[in-house]
Design a protein around this motif. Structure first.
Motif, PDB file in Angstrom:
ATOM      1  N   VAL A   1      47.771  47.926  46.306  1.00  0.00           N
ATOM      2  CA  VAL A   1      47.320  46.613  45.831  1.00  0.00           C
ATOM      3  C   VAL A   1      45.802  46.601  45.640  1.00  0.00           C
ATOM      4  O   VAL A   1      45.300  46.060  44.650  1.00  0.00           O
ATOM      5  N   ASP A   2      45.087  47.216  46.560  1.00  0.00           N
ATOM      6  CA  ASP A   2      43.626  47.300  46.418  1.00  0.00           C
ATOM      7  C   ASP A   2      43.243  48.011  45.119  1.00  0.00           C
ATOM      8  O   ASP A   2      42.343  47.567  44.402  1.00  0.00           O
TER       9      ASP A   2
ATOM     10  N   THR B   1      47.363  41.207  57.023  1.00  0.00           N
ATOM     11  CA  THR B   1      46.137  41.178  56.217  1.00  0.00           C
ATOM     12  C   THR B   1      46.460  40.884  54.755  1.00  0.00           C
ATOM     13  O   THR B   1      45.739  40.134  54.091  1.00  0.00           O
ATOM     14  N   MET B   2      47.550  41.452  54.253  1.00  0.00           N
ATOM     15  CA  MET B   2      47.951  41.208  52.864  1.00  0.00           C
ATOM     16  C   MET B   2      48.382  39.759  52.676  1.00  0.00           C
ATOM     17  O   MET B   2      48.020  39.115  51.696  1.00  0.00           O
TER      18      MET B   2
ATOM     19  N   ARG C   1      50.114  52.121  52.790  1.00  0.00           N
ATOM     20  CA  ARG C   1      50.238  52.548  51.389  1.00  0.00           C
ATOM     21  C   ARG C   1      50.272  51.344  50.449  1.00  0.00           C
ATOM     22  O   ARG C   1      49.691  51.376  49.369  1.00  0.00           O
ATOM     23  N   LEU C   2      50.976  50.307  50.867  1.00  0.00           N
ATOM     24  CA  LEU C   2      51.056  49.106  50.038  1.00  0.00           C
ATOM     25  C   LEU C   2      49.680  48.471  49.870  1.00  0.00           C
ATOM     26  O   LEU C   2      49.282  48.114  48.757  1.00  0.00           O
TER      27      LEU C   2
ATOM     28  N   ARG D   1      55.747  46.233  41.939  1.00  0.00           N
ATOM     29  CA  ARG D   1      55.797  47.593  41.389  1.00  0.00           C
ATOM     30  C   ARG D   1      55.964  48.616  42.524  1.00  0.00           C
ATOM     31  O   ARG D   1      56.779  49.532  42.432  1.00  0.00           O
ATOM     32  N   TRP D   2      55.166  48.453  43.575  1.00  0.00           N
ATOM     33  CA  TRP D   2      55.235  49.375  44.699  1.00  0.00           C
ATOM     34  C   TRP D   2      56.627  49.336  45.329  1.00  0.00           C
ATOM     35  O   TRP D   2      57.182  50.385  45.677  1.00  0.00           O
TER      36      TRP D   2
END
Length: 195
Positions: free
Chosen positions: A64-65, A119-120, A59-60, A87-88
């Protein structure tokens, strides 16, 4: 009963009462079933945490995407990604605590689950590198040490916000409302030298 139903109940519990309040018995009670029945779906409580960790990270990444889809790699995407993560986190404090802190003794996400989070991190680290290569930041900004400092700034603001004023929004929070100022201080600290 589905795995997603159980995870929905688990997520509600950690959002309302914190990650430490989650037990197999609590999930089963919320679903109107006996605790042993859940072990058909999860090997242990840590198995539930692992699924929540994966769910939260997916979900994060999606959040962000969505927030950065119009940005090219580099400084602006790095900064906007950071705002989006914060924000998330404010909107999802239960999952955020599981993703970014260590609230459960002994819990270690499986390698394939942790890879989603990596990956983030890798993308943000690459954005920092591109920012230095393009001259948006000084060349010495392209280091793991500087990246750790950068993440500590946002993590610190977010931690303070959730610990001291958890009901506030990202925009109105005593700490998260300082995000742009803190990010600007970072950018000014690593601004390229005048030629």
């Amino acid at each position: 009963m589905t795995v997603n139903e159980a995870l929905d109940h688990a997520e509600r519990i950690i959002t309302e009462r914190g990650v430490g309040a989650l037990t197999v018995a609590e999930i089963a009670r919320a679903m109107g079933m006996r605790p042993p029945s859940l072990y058909k779906y999860f090997s242990s409580l840590h198995g539930v945490y692992d699924e929540l960790f994966a769910r939260g990270n997916k979900r994060l990444v999606s959040h962000v995407d969505d927030a950065t889809q119009s940005y090219q790699p580099g400084l602006d995407r790095l900064l906007e990604s950071t705002r989006a993560i914060m924000r998330w986190s404010i909107l999802n404090p239960g999952l955020a605590s599981l993703l970014f802190w260590r609230p459960i003794p002994g819990f270690q996400p499986r390698a394939e689950t942790h890879a989603i989070a990596e990956t983030m991190v890798q993308r943000s680290r690459a954005d920092l590198s591109v920012a230095a290569q393009k001259g948006s930041l000084a060349p010495n900004a392209d280091s793991d040490e500087v990246f750790r400092l950068f993440t500590a700034i946002s993590a610190g603001l977010c931690s303070q916000q959730l610990a001291n004023e958890p009901q506030a929004t990202y925009e109105t929070g005593l700490f998260t409302s300082l995000t742009d100022e803190a990010l600007d201080m970072f950018v000014q600290r690593y601004a390229p030298s005048p030629s």
